[in-house]
Design a protein around this motif. Structure first.
Motif, PDB file in Angstrom:
ATOM      1  N   TYR A 118      44.534  41.138  27.378  1.00  0.00           N
ATOM      2  CA  TYR A 118      45.484  41.593  28.406  1.00  0.00           C
ATOM      3  C   TYR A 118      45.060  42.941  28.985  1.00  0.00           C
ATOM      4  O   TYR A 118      45.742  43.941  28.856  1.00  0.00           O
ATOM      5  CB  TYR A 118      46.899  41.646  27.823  1.00  0.00           C
ATOM      6  CG  TYR A 118      47.490  40.258  27.677  1.00  0.00           C
ATOM      7  CD1 TYR A 118      48.097  39.639  28.768  1.00  0.00           C
ATOM      8  CD2 TYR A 118      47.392  39.555  26.489  1.00  0.00           C
ATOM      9  CE1 TYR A 118      48.606  38.354  28.664  1.00  0.00           C
ATOM     10  CE2 TYR A 118      47.898  38.259  26.379  1.00  0.00           C
ATOM     11  CZ  TYR A 118      48.497  37.671  27.473  1.00  0.00           C
ATOM     12  OH  TYR A 118      48.990  36.395  27.368  1.00  0.00           O
ATOM     13  N   SER A 119      43.896  42.942  29.604  1.00  0.00           N
ATOM     14  CA  SER A 119      43.381  44.152  30.242  1.00  0.00           C
ATOM     15  C   SER A 119      42.522  43.729  31.430  1.00  0.00           C
ATOM     16  O   SER A 119      42.155  42.551  31.558  1.00  0.00           O
ATOM     17  CB  SER A 119      42.549  44.964  29.254  1.00  0.00           C
ATOM     18  OG  SER A 119      41.414  44.209  28.869  1.00  0.00           O
ATOM     19  N   GLU A 120      42.189  44.698  32.256  1.00  0.00           N
ATOM     20  CA  GLU A 120      41.452  44.392  33.497  1.00  0.00           C
ATOM     21  C   GLU A 120      40.144  43.644  33.220  1.00  0.00           C
ATOM     22  O   GLU A 120      39.785  42.715  33.935  1.00  0.00           O
ATOM     23  CB  GLU A 120      41.165  45.699  34.231  1.00  0.00           C
ATOM     24  CG  GLU A 120      41.049  45.531  35.725  1.00  0.00           C
ATOM     25  CD  GLU A 120      40.832  46.869  36.414  1.00  0.00           C
ATOM     26  OE1 GLU A 120      40.012  46.912  37.332  1.00  0.00           O
ATOM     27  OE2 GLU A 120      41.476  47.860  36.012  1.00  0.00           O
ATOM     28  N   GLN A 121      39.455  44.054  32.154  1.00  0.00           N
ATOM     29  CA  GLN A 121      38.184  43.402  31.835  1.00  0.00           C
ATOM     30  C   GLN A 121      38.373  42.182  30.917  1.00  0.00           C
ATOM     31  O   GLN A 121      37.437  41.447  30.659  1.00  0.00           O
ATOM     32  CB  GLN A 121      37.234  44.385  31.126  1.00  0.00           C
ATOM     33  CG  GLN A 121      36.483  45.321  32.065  1.00  0.00           C
ATOM     34  CD  GLN A 121      37.374  46.480  32.539  1.00  0.00           C
ATOM     35  OE1 GLN A 121      38.186  46.986  31.778  1.00  0.00           O
ATOM     36  NE2 GLN A 121      37.254  46.859  33.800  1.00  0.00           N
ATOM     37  N   PHE A 157      40.209  38.595  29.265  1.00  0.00           N
ATOM     38  CA  PHE A 157      40.355  37.198  29.691  1.00  0.00           C
ATOM     39  C   PHE A 157      41.536  36.998  30.649  1.00  0.00           C
ATOM     40  O   PHE A 157      41.460  36.213  31.598  1.00  0.00           O
ATOM     41  CB  PHE A 157      40.535  36.329  28.437  1.00  0.00           C
ATOM     42  CG  PHE A 157      40.550  34.864  28.718  1.00  0.00           C
ATOM     43  CD1 PHE A 157      39.371  34.196  29.014  1.00  0.00           C
ATOM     44  CD2 PHE A 157      41.748  34.154  28.693  1.00  0.00           C
ATOM     45  CE1 PHE A 157      39.389  32.837  29.287  1.00  0.00           C
ATOM     46  CE2 PHE A 157      41.771  32.798  28.960  1.00  0.00           C
ATOM     47  CZ  PHE A 157      40.584  32.129  29.256  1.00  0.00           C
ATOM     48  N   ASN A 158      42.630  37.703  30.394  1.00  0.00           N
ATOM     49  CA  ASN A 158      43.835  37.502  31.220  1.00  0.00           C
ATOM     50  C   ASN A 158      43.978  38.490  32.379  1.00  0.00           C
ATOM     51  O   ASN A 158      44.966  38.446  33.115  1.00  0.00           O
ATOM     52  CB  ASN A 158      45.092  37.546  30.345  1.00  0.00           C
ATOM     53  CG  ASN A 158      45.126  36.398  29.363  1.00  0.00           C
ATOM     54  OD1 ASN A 158      44.722  35.288  29.698  1.00  0.00           O
ATOM     55  ND2 ASN A 158      45.580  36.646  28.155  1.00  0.00           N
ATOM     56  N   ARG A 159      43.017  39.393  32.499  1.00  0.00           N
ATOM     57  CA  ARG A 159      42.886  40.294  33.667  1.00  0.00           C
ATOM     58  C   ARG A 159      43.997  41.320  33.862  1.00  0.00           C
ATOM     59  O   ARG A 159      43.796  42.326  34.513  1.00  0.00           O
ATOM     60  CB  ARG A 159      42.752  39.493  34.972  1.00  0.00           C
ATOM     61  CG  ARG A 159      41.586  38.573  34.984  1.00  0.00           C
ATOM     62  CD  ARG A 159      41.343  38.092  36.378  1.00  0.00           C
ATOM     63  NE  ARG A 159      40.740  36.784  36.382  1.00  0.00           N
ATOM     64  CZ  ARG A 159      40.674  36.014  37.447  1.00  0.00           C
ATOM     65  NH1 ARG A 159      41.203  36.415  38.584  1.00  0.00           N
ATOM     66  NH2 ARG A 159      40.093  34.845  37.372  1.00  0.00           N
ATOM     67  N   PHE A 160      45.165  41.034  33.401  1.00  0.00           N
ATOM     68  CA  PHE A 160      46.299  41.950  33.629  1.00  0.00           C
ATOM     69  C   PHE A 160      46.968  42.281  32.288  1.00  0.00           C
ATOM     70  O   PHE A 160      46.935  41.481  31.350  1.00  0.00           O
ATOM     71  CB  PHE A 160      47.349  41.301  34.539  1.00  0.00           C
ATOM     72  CG  PHE A 160      46.831  40.912  35.893  1.00  0.00           C
ATOM     73  CD1 PHE A 160      46.747  41.851  36.915  1.00  0.00           C
ATOM     74  CD2 PHE A 160      46.426  39.606  36.144  1.00  0.00           C
ATOM     75  CE1 PHE A 160      46.263  41.485  38.168  1.00  0.00           C
ATOM     76  CE2 PHE A 160      45.942  39.237  37.392  1.00  0.00           C
ATOM     77  CZ  PHE A 160      45.857  40.185  38.413  1.00  0.00           C
ATOM     78  N   SER A 161      47.614  43.433  32.256  1.00  0.00           N
ATOM     79  CA  SER A 161      48.405  43.770  31.066  1.00  0.00           C
ATOM     80  C   SER A 161      49.715  42.988  31.122  1.00  0.00           C
ATOM     81  O   SER A 161      50.119  42.496  32.193  1.00  0.00           O
ATOM     82  CB  SER A 161      48.699  45.271  31.024  1.00  0.00           C
ATOM     83  OG  SER A 161      49.575  45.610  32.081  1.00  0.00           O
ATOM     84  N   VAL A 162      50.388  42.911  29.990  1.00  0.00           N
ATOM     85  CA  VAL A 162      51.692  42.231  29.968  1.00  0.00           C
ATOM     86  C   VAL A 162      52.651  42.956  30.916  1.00  0.00           C
ATOM     87  O   VAL A 162      53.396  42.322  31.659  1.00  0.00           O
ATOM     88  CB  VAL A 162      52.258  42.180  28.530  1.00  0.00           C
ATOM     89  CG1 VAL A 162      53.686  41.647  28.532  1.00  0.00           C
ATOM     90  CG2 VAL A 162      51.363  41.312  27.650  1.00  0.00           C
TER      91      VAL A 162
END
Ligand SMILES: Cc1cc2nc3c(=O)[nH]c(=O)nc-3n(C[C@H](O)[C@H](O)[C@H](O)COP(=O)(O)O)c2cc1C
Length: 205
Positions: free
Chosen positions: A116-119, A121-126
């Motif tokens: 859950y970060s820009e780099q 797998f999910n690209r965005f934080s919660v």
């Protein structure tokens, strides 16, 4: 200062839960917290808008506790938003009944923190993925706080292993209740876990 906390739980199969069930057990023991299990109250999703609005009026802090489902909440919370946050009741010229209340999400994810970060797998934080909650709070003139997040839910195996997280959660609820949390500082965080004294202690030897 003492605030009353409404904990809206949304978990469709609590008996199979590793994280939310344990968090809930911890929260139940905190004075000033009203637990309202939405799937238990409305198994057919026939929500009582008046009952929900009355509960909101009776509390100062609204906590949405739920697992992350498809980068969002379980369905009943969407239904709850759609029905309960009525125009001219929650927002609009003729009614702003939630004005000044505090709100936050308590979220468990299957994915690990680094995803859950820009780099990741999910690209965005919660927190970023909860933008609809942040904007809804803004529309209703509520104070939005970043989420309390438990990542890697599938790795939770025992009460003993999870006990420190439950302690942290209870401390958060107590701090919100007693007004001992710096809301402005907390509001800037990606997740609120680190706003707590116990979070700071974790990093020290
Ligand atoms: C329908 C469904 C959708 C899910 N979507 C996500 C997701 O988008 N991101 C994620 O990290 N985990 C996802 N998961 C995993 C859940 O977040 C995880 O099972 C839950 O947080 C565990 O909490 P619990 O032990 O209280 O059930 C999903 C699980 C289900 C059943």
């Amino acid at each position: 200062m003492t605030r009353k906390i409404l904990l809206l739980l949304a978990h469709p199969v609590l008996e199979r839960s590793r994280v939310n069930r344990r968090l809930l057990d911890g929260a139940r023991g905190v004075e000033g917290v009203t637990v309202h299990d939405l799937y238990e109250a409305y198994p057919a999703m026939q929500l009582s808008v008046r009952r929900e609005q009355k509960l909101l009026l009776e509390h100062d802090v609204i906590v949405f506790q739920h697992p992350f489902y498809w980068y969002s909440t379980p369905a009943i919370l969407k239904e709850w938003q759609d029905l309960v946050l009525e125009h001219n009741w929650a927002y609009g010229q003729k009614g702003h009944h939630l004005d000044g209340k505090i709100t936050l999400n308590v979220v468990s994810t299957g994915g690990p923190e680094q995803a859950y970060s820009e780099q990741g797998f999910n690209r965005f934080s919660v927190r970023q993925l909860l933008a609809p909650y942040e904007l809804t709070a803004h529309l209703c003139r509520m104070t939005f706080l970043p989420p309390f997040v438990v990542h890697s839910a599938f790795h939770v195996e025992s009460d003993a292993q999870f006990a420190p997280v439950v302690v942290e959660y209870r401390q958060l609820l107590e701090a919100l209740r007693d007004g001992t949390i710096n809301l402005e500082a907390a509001a800037r965080l990606t997740r609120i876990n680190s706003a707590l004294p116990v979070g700071e202690q974790k990093g020290t030897p």
